[in-house]
Structures are given as C-alpha cells and as structure tokens.
Design an enzyme around this catalytic site. Structure first.
Site, PDB file in Angstrom:
ATOM      1  N   HIS A  10      -0.230   3.997  -0.154  1.00 51.92           N
ATOM      2  CA  HIS A  10      -1.319   5.080   0.089  1.00 51.92           C
ATOM      3  C   HIS A  10      -0.750   6.497   1.469  1.00 51.92           C
ATOM      4  CE1 HIS A  10      -3.904   3.350  -1.647  1.00 51.92           C
ATOM      5  NE2 HIS A  10      -4.680   4.495  -2.707  1.00 51.92           N
ATOM      6  N   ASP A  18       0.919  -1.052  -0.141  1.00 56.83           N
ATOM      7  CA  ASP A  18       0.077  -0.147  -0.308  1.00 56.83           C
ATOM      8  C   ASP A  18       1.265   1.162  -0.029  1.00 56.83           C
ATOM      9  OD1 ASP A  18      -2.077   1.792   0.550  1.00 56.83           O
ATOM     10  OD2 ASP A  18      -2.655   0.905   2.123  1.00 56.83           O
TER      11      ASP A  18
END
Length: 139
Positions: A16, A14
């Site tokens: 983000h 991930d």
C-alpha cells in the site's frame, strides 16, 4: 538544533503505497527529515537505513492487517544492532478483524513500540508528538 530524522516505510509484504506517500509529505511539511524506504520493507532494511542515516526514529506503517506478524521482534533486532535508543512508531490497519484499538495498542507496546497509532490518526499531531519524543531522548 538538528532536525528530527526518521526512516519511514511499509513493512512486510504490504504494498500500500498511497498512505506512505501521504505520511512522507505531511512529516516533511512539519520539518521532519524523511528517509522513505517505500513499500514491502523488511525489518533489516529499516534497521540498516536507521544506522546508515543516524535516524532518530523508525516509523512503520502497515495497512493489510499483518502488522503484528511483520513487527514481531523488531525492538529486539534494533537492540542487537546497537539501536537500543531508537524511537519506534507504528500505525495503520495493524490487525485483521474487529478489535478494540486499546488492545492493539497494548499488543504493540508490549512488542517494544513507543507509540501506536490508529488509521485515523492526525499526522500533524503525530509529527508534534514525534518531535517531543525526540527532544526528550536527546536531553
């Protein structure tokens, strides 16, 4: 009393980053010392940092929906490495698809997380919960 110290990061593949920075800022504003590992953090990186910094908690974030896969076995790895008392928090968009949050929470608690937070959790409230949890462990 020594300040609460956490290791924070976004687990797995991930990437983000924005939410991670927001979490760091709010935790810091609430007098929590943050060791931010950034994004794409492995379980071992979380554990290594917690050992090195003597952190009270590991706070895992995931927004891309693969949190269940990425977090599986983290509690066991912590225990194997001598962190049986570390507090484990997880939050964000942890699973893909529509699922009641209560189901997601139950899944992650069974995996050994102390607290599970939805994407809309108030981080100021989370900060106080974290301080209370750490105070309880330190007694």
């Amino acid at each position: 009393m020594q300040p609460v110290k956490i290791v924070l990061g976004v687990i797995g593949a991930d990437c983000h980053a924005v939410g991670n920075q927001i979490l760091e800022k709010i935790f810091s504003q609430n007098d929590i010392e943050v060791v931010n590992l950034g994004v794409m953090v492995s379980q071992d990186e979380f554990i290594d940092a917690a050992i090195e910094t003597k952190a009270d908690a590991i706070c895992v974030s995931s927004l891309y929906g693969q949190g269940e896969l990425d977090c599986e076995g983290l509690r066991g790895r912590c225990i194997e490495r001598g962190l049986e008392d570390i507090i484990l928090y997880v939050g964000g968009n942890l699973v893909i698809g529509k699922k009641a949050f209560s189901e997601t929470e139950e899944t992650f608690k069974k995996m050994g997380f102390d607290r599970v937070f939805s994407p809309d959790a108030d981080i100021n409230n989370v900060s106080q919960i974290l301080k209370d949890d750490v105070a309880g462990r330190r007694k």
